[in-house]
Design an enzyme around this catalytic site. Structure first.
Site, mmCIF file in Angstrom:
data_model
loop_
_atom_site.group_PDB
_atom_site.id
_atom_site.type_symbol
_atom_site.label_atom_id
_atom_site.label_comp_id
_atom_site.label_asym_id
_atom_site.label_seq_id
_atom_site.Cartn_x
_atom_site.Cartn_y
_atom_site.Cartn_z
ATOM 1 C CE LYS A 123 14.670 31.309 -15.326
ATOM 2 N NZ LYS A 123 15.032 29.890 -14.927
ATOM 3 C CG ASP A 162 -0.341 -0.127 2.525
ATOM 4 O OD1 ASP A 162 1.020 0.221 2.415
ATOM 5 O OD2 ASP A 162 -0.982 -0.443 3.594
ATOM 6 N N GLY A 163 2.152 1.269 -0.106
ATOM 7 C CA GLY A 163 3.150 2.225 -0.448
ATOM 8 C C GLY A 163 3.782 2.805 0.924
ATOM 9 N NE ARG A 189 13.375 24.853 -8.362
ATOM 10 C CZ ARG A 189 13.253 24.073 -9.161
ATOM 11 N NH1 ARG A 189 13.722 24.261 -10.386
ATOM 12 N NH2 ARG A 189 13.106 22.700 -8.916
ATOM 13 C CD GLN A 190 5.899 28.673 -4.949
ATOM 14 O OE1 GLN A 190 5.961 27.996 -5.679
ATOM 15 N NE2 GLN A 190 5.008 29.851 -4.572
HETATM 16 C C1 R5P Z 1 15.761 29.079 -11.566
HETATM 17 O O1 R5P Z 1 15.864 29.948 -11.372
HETATM 18 C C2 R5P Z 1 16.754 27.779 -11.285
HETATM 19 O O2 R5P Z 1 17.911 28.672 -11.112
HETATM 20 C C3 R5P Z 1 17.014 27.168 -12.989
HETATM 21 O O3 R5P Z 1 17.334 28.158 -13.667
HETATM 22 C C4 R5P Z 1 15.735 26.364 -13.192
HETATM 23 O O4 R5P Z 1 15.053 25.971 -11.921
HETATM 24 C C5 R5P Z 1 15.865 25.701 -14.153
HETATM 25 O O5 R5P Z 1 14.730 25.101 -14.442
HETATM 26 P P1 R5P Z 1 14.465 24.523 -15.738
HETATM 27 O O6 R5P Z 1 15.619 23.488 -16.370
HETATM 28 O O7 R5P Z 1 12.989 23.646 -15.700
HETATM 29 O O8 R5P Z 1 14.207 25.502 -16.872
#
Ligand code: R5P
Length: 317
Positions: free
Chosen positions: A190, A35-36, A92-93
């Protein structure tokens, strides 16, 4: 007496780490029920100082077991329990980007602070939160740096390369890598429109005829590096290679990078991957051997760790 504990899928890193430390290594025995749920078994008696090696890639799969091992280790005698997570997911979040979004970094950090006395990681994705000490409130947080290792590797493999960070957040890693390697560097901007939809604006630097090494903390879908690669080659770069600390490379990431024209892909062994080209074992061993994370360590000790290991960030409590 100290002990390194590791899961059976971490042995590529655990064995050399235990050897470098001269510590015994014990493997967490695991049975996954149909069941995990997991049944976990640790050595019946643990020494006071225990370091658990567990990378937090694929964190949803791993966090429940991490919580159970931490609790079990305490009951079995560990009084100074350090998590060594070469990759620390959910960093990241770090804010709610839209109303109602859960700030994962904050809540994961609080959970780790409840389970461990110290957390050691490598190039965590810290942006608006500046230090690991803030991530694990009230505990010791150590961020070691693999970027200088990658910078030196780039200089060795591609003498005179231009190091380029694919987004503003990568500037922290590209700067220390370039400094360590004596290379020039530049940073792109980006915009992410979706998981696999990324636009990258190149820096003003003249890249025509230059051998470029793109350097970032983590490659996940690879779309960030792919967009940067396409732009650089369109602008006349002679070659584009890639160096990352954390080789997540999910799904078709590597294939997409090759299609975009990336020549070589290098990574640290924070996450075991075919691209691994530099090892963080000496960094992790030095941090553990010198006492980082152990109770009783004063701030002078942390300063020494910082100096010896040239971490990208250094986080005394
Ligand atoms: C975010 O700013 C990180 O430094 C990476 O640039 C990012 O997580 C890369 O994600 P992905 O390879 O999905 O573009």
């Amino acid at each position: 007496m100290s002990l390194l504990l590791a899961f059976d899928d971490e042995l590529t890193l655990a064995r050399p780490l235990a050897a470098a430390l001269g510590w015994p290594l014990a493997v967490v025995e695991r049975h996954v029920f149909p069941d995990g749920e997991s049944r976990l078994r640790l050595p019946a008696a643990l020494p006071p100082r225990v370091a658990l090696l567990r990378g937090l890639q694929r964190p949803n799969e791993r966090l429940a077991e991490l919580m159970l091992v931490a609790g079990g280790a305490r009951e079995l005698g560990a009084t100074e329990l350090t998590l060594v997570a070469p990759y620390l997911g959910y960093m990241r979040q770090d804010i709610a980007f839209t109303p109602g979004e859960v700030v994962s970094q904050r809540h994961l950090g609080r959970a780790l602070a409840a389970w461990f006395d110290a957390v050691i990681t490598v190039d965590p994705h810290l942006h608006r939160v500046a230090s690991m000490a803030e991530v694990v409130p009230g505990r010791r947080g150590v961020a070691l740096g693999a970027a200088p290792l990658l910078g030196r590797l780039a200089a060795e493999r591609v003498p005179g390369a231009l190091l380029v960070g694919p987004d503003a957040e990568s500037e922290q890693w590209v700067t220390v890598a370039a400094e360590a390697a004596g290379l020039e560097h530049a940073v792109c901007l980006k915009q992410r429109h979706g998981d696999r939809d990324v636009a990258v604006a190149l820096p003003a630097a003249d890249v025509a005829g230059r051998a470029v090494v793109l350097l970032d903390d983590v490659a996940s879908t690879g779309r960030t590096l792919q967009a940067a690669t396409r732009g650089l080659l369109e602008r006349g770069a002679a070659s584009v290679d890639v160096a990352v600390t954390h080789a997540l490379f999910v799904g078709d990431a590597l294939a997409e990078l090759r299609t975009a024209g990336v020549r070589h892909v290098w990574s640290s062994d924070c996450i075991a991957h075919e691209s691994n080209a530099v090892s963080v074992v000496p960094l992790l061993a030095a941090a553990l051997r010198d006492g980082a994370g152990w109770a009783g360590w004063g701030q002078a000790g942390w300063g020494q760790v910082s100096q010896d290991l040239t971490p990208s960030r250094h986080d005394p409590l």
